[in-house]
Design a protein around this motif. Structure first.
Motif, short mmCIF file in Angstrom:
data_model
loop_
_atom_site.label_atom_id
_atom_site.label_comp_id
_atom_site.label_asym_id
_atom_site.label_seq_id
_atom_site.Cartn_x
_atom_site.Cartn_y
_atom_site.Cartn_z
N ASP A 17 -7.24 5.21 0.59
CA ASP A 17 -6.35 4.23 1.21
C ASP A 17 -7.25 3.24 1.98
O ASP A 17 -7.74 3.55 3.06
N LYS A 31 -2.07 -7.39 5.58
CA LYS A 31 -2.94 -7.09 6.72
C LYS A 31 -4.07 -8.11 6.80
O LYS A 31 -4.83 -8.14 7.76
N ALA A 72 0.82 -1.21 0.00
CA ALA A 72 0.00 0.00 0.00
C ALA A 72 0.85 1.26 0.00
O ALA A 72 0.44 2.30 -0.51
N THR A 73 2.06 1.19 0.57
CA THR A 73 2.94 2.37 0.54
C THR A 73 3.20 2.78 -0.90
O THR A 73 3.05 3.96 -1.28
N SER A 93 -3.28 -3.50 0.72
CA SER A 93 -2.10 -4.29 1.05
C SER A 93 -2.54 -5.71 1.40
O SER A 93 -3.56 -5.89 2.06
N GLN A 125 -6.62 -0.64 5.78
CA GLN A 125 -7.15 -1.21 7.03
C GLN A 125 -8.67 -1.45 6.94
O GLN A 125 -9.25 -1.97 7.89
N1 PMP Z 1 -1.92 2.65 4.71
C1 PMP Z 1 -2.37 2.26 5.90
C2 PMP Z 1 -3.65 2.82 6.43
C3 PMP Z 1 -1.66 1.30 6.63
O1 PMP Z 1 -2.11 0.90 7.83
C4 PMP Z 1 -0.44 0.78 6.10
C5 PMP Z 1 0.38 -0.24 6.85
N2 PMP Z 1 0.64 0.08 8.18
C6 PMP Z 1 -0.01 1.24 4.84
C7 PMP Z 1 -0.78 2.18 4.18
C8 PMP Z 1 1.25 0.72 4.21
O2 PMP Z 1 1.07 -0.62 3.82
P1 PMP Z 1 2.28 -1.53 3.30
O3 PMP Z 1 2.86 -2.16 4.51
O4 PMP Z 1 1.62 -2.55 2.41
O5 PMP Z 1 3.20 -0.68 2.54
#
Ligand code: PMP
Length: 401
Positions: free
Chosen positions: A193, A219, A78-79, A216, A196
């Motif tokens: 996003d 999770k 997700a990042t 992602s 979660q």
């Molecule tokens: N967005 C949210 C709301 C998240 O909780 C997270 C992970 N903590 C991310 C983005 C990033 O996800 P990833 O670990 O897949 O890069």
């Protein structure tokens, strides 16, 4: 490295990363075998087989979300998805106005702040309702409406705030934006996003209406290192990642078939079983909150604004890091309820955004597919002993479990 056997431990940090679901492991297994080591871009049989598995994973995600498979792009998580979507939304505009949430994840906040320092955008952060308000943690659509200007080109919404577990009224945000679009006569890029929120709250309406969305796999019981960026197929993104042109040229690089198959299984399984599984988790979550009634631990976000699997807790005059470490010694794994509170001179954005006292401990307990009633009982017992120990000694570190 040999891992320590830890049979007594209770894992309540699913919002950070969930254990691999057995169905995901099973789905991935054949694609980890050298016999299937094809590059999905290769024309030989192994490559074609890999491509079939990859497109099947893409179709499963699209079907689960009710969208077109061509809108589904695989990323490393997700990042990366948040970064790509923000880059796409800001391209071309000399200076765009952007609206985002003050409690968004750093992978939203950092690229936006960077773009601002480069003079590519101006930013309005919408703040959630503060502690003490019944809607604490929620950013109402009216806050977004009030922030919209004729120059607004991008609105970023986070479906569920990762630290707090607050569900944001994203459908209402999208309604507010479409009213504005009609009046302003230019479309705003809406990026959601959903990291979660997917598999926890209904998403189809949002997936159908937003311009882009980040997801992602890890999770949800999928593997780490893979995620999805949903980007409408009529949108092009001048990608910061240049190379072989995979994933519509937006995410170049050899596509990791096993990871994508795992992501397909995890996402489809979570979305298709959402209702039943979230009912089960709600029972655990309620017993956690009920079990802590009368102790110094208070849930920050109230129902119905709280997603079932995340419980954010605060306790007065207590140190977060000490609390996390004391729970760790009791075999209960949780995370600090703020990203940078412990030992940091900087105040966490969350604390500022919702007005928590910096002297409060904040914890996030998050559940998932393998969480049980025994896990919750053990966590309640540890937290209760800790609260009692703190009251008696004023020092959590001295608690004996
Ligand atoms: N967005 C949210 C709301 C998240 O909780 C997270 C992970 N903590 C991310 C983005 C990033 O996800 P990833 O670990 O897949 O890069």
């Amino acid at each position: 490295m040999a891992l320590e056997p830890n049979r007594q431990s209770v894992y309540l940090d699913y919002a950070a990363s969930a254990p691999l679901h057995p169905k995901v492991r099973e789905a991935m297994d054949p694609w980890l075998d050298p016999v299937h080591a094809g590059n999905p871009s290769a024309v030989h049989r192994a490559g074609r087989q890999a491509r079939t598995a990859l497109e099947d994973a893409r179709d499963r995600i699209a079907d689960a979300l009710g969208i077109h498979p061509l809108d589904v792009l695989f990323t490393s998580g997700a990042t990366e998805a948040n970064n790509l979507a923000i880059a796409g939304a800001l391209q071309g505009d000399a200076q765009a106005h952007v609206i985002a949430g003050a409690t968004d994840h750093p992978s939203v906040i950092e690229p936006l702040t960077y773009a601002q320092t480069q003079g590519r955008c101006t930013l309005t952060w919408c703040t959630p309702m503060p502690v003490g308000n019944p809607d604490c943690g929620v950013i109402p659509a009216e806050h977004v409406t009030a922030a919209l200007t004729p120059q607004t080109r991008l609105v970023v919404g986070t479906l569920v705030t990762s630290e707090l577990g607050a569900i944001q009224p994203i459908s209402n945000w999208l309604n507010a934006m479409s009213v504005h679009d009609e009046q302003a006569n230019h479309p705003i890029w809406s990026h959601i996003d959903a990291t979660q929120g997917i598999g926890r709250v209904p998403l189809e309406d949002i997936a159908a209406r937003c311009t882009s969305m980040a997801i992602s796999a890890h999770k949800l019981g999928g593997p780490q290192g893979v995620g999805v960026c949903i980007v409408r197929r009529n949108k092009t993104i001048i990608s910061p990642i240049l190379g072989g042109g995979q994933e519509r040229g937006i995410r170049s690089g050899t596509i990791p078939v096993a990871l994508c198959v795992g992501a397909g299984e995890a996402i489809a399984h979570a979305v298709n079983n959402q209702q039943r599984e979230q009912q089960r988790i709600q029972v655990l979550s309620d017993s956690l909150v009920d079990g802590l009634t009368g102790t110094s631990w208070t849930p920050t976000v109230r129902s119905p604004h709280r997603v079932a699997n995340i419980v954010h807790l605060t306790a007065p005059d207590t140190d977060t890091e000490t609390a996390v470490m004391a729970l760790d010694r009791a075999g209960v794994y949780v995370s600090a309820g703020t990203a940078c509170q412990s030992g940091a001179l900087k105040t966490s954005p969350l604390i500022k955004a919702i007005g928590l006292a910096p002297t409060q401990a904040t914890l996030r307990l998050s559940m998932g597919w393998a969480s049980t009633t025994q896990d919750i009982a053990q966590a309640v017992s540890a937290l209760t002993k800790m609260a009692a120990g703190t009251a008696a000694t004023g020092n959590m570190g001295s608690c004996v479990f």
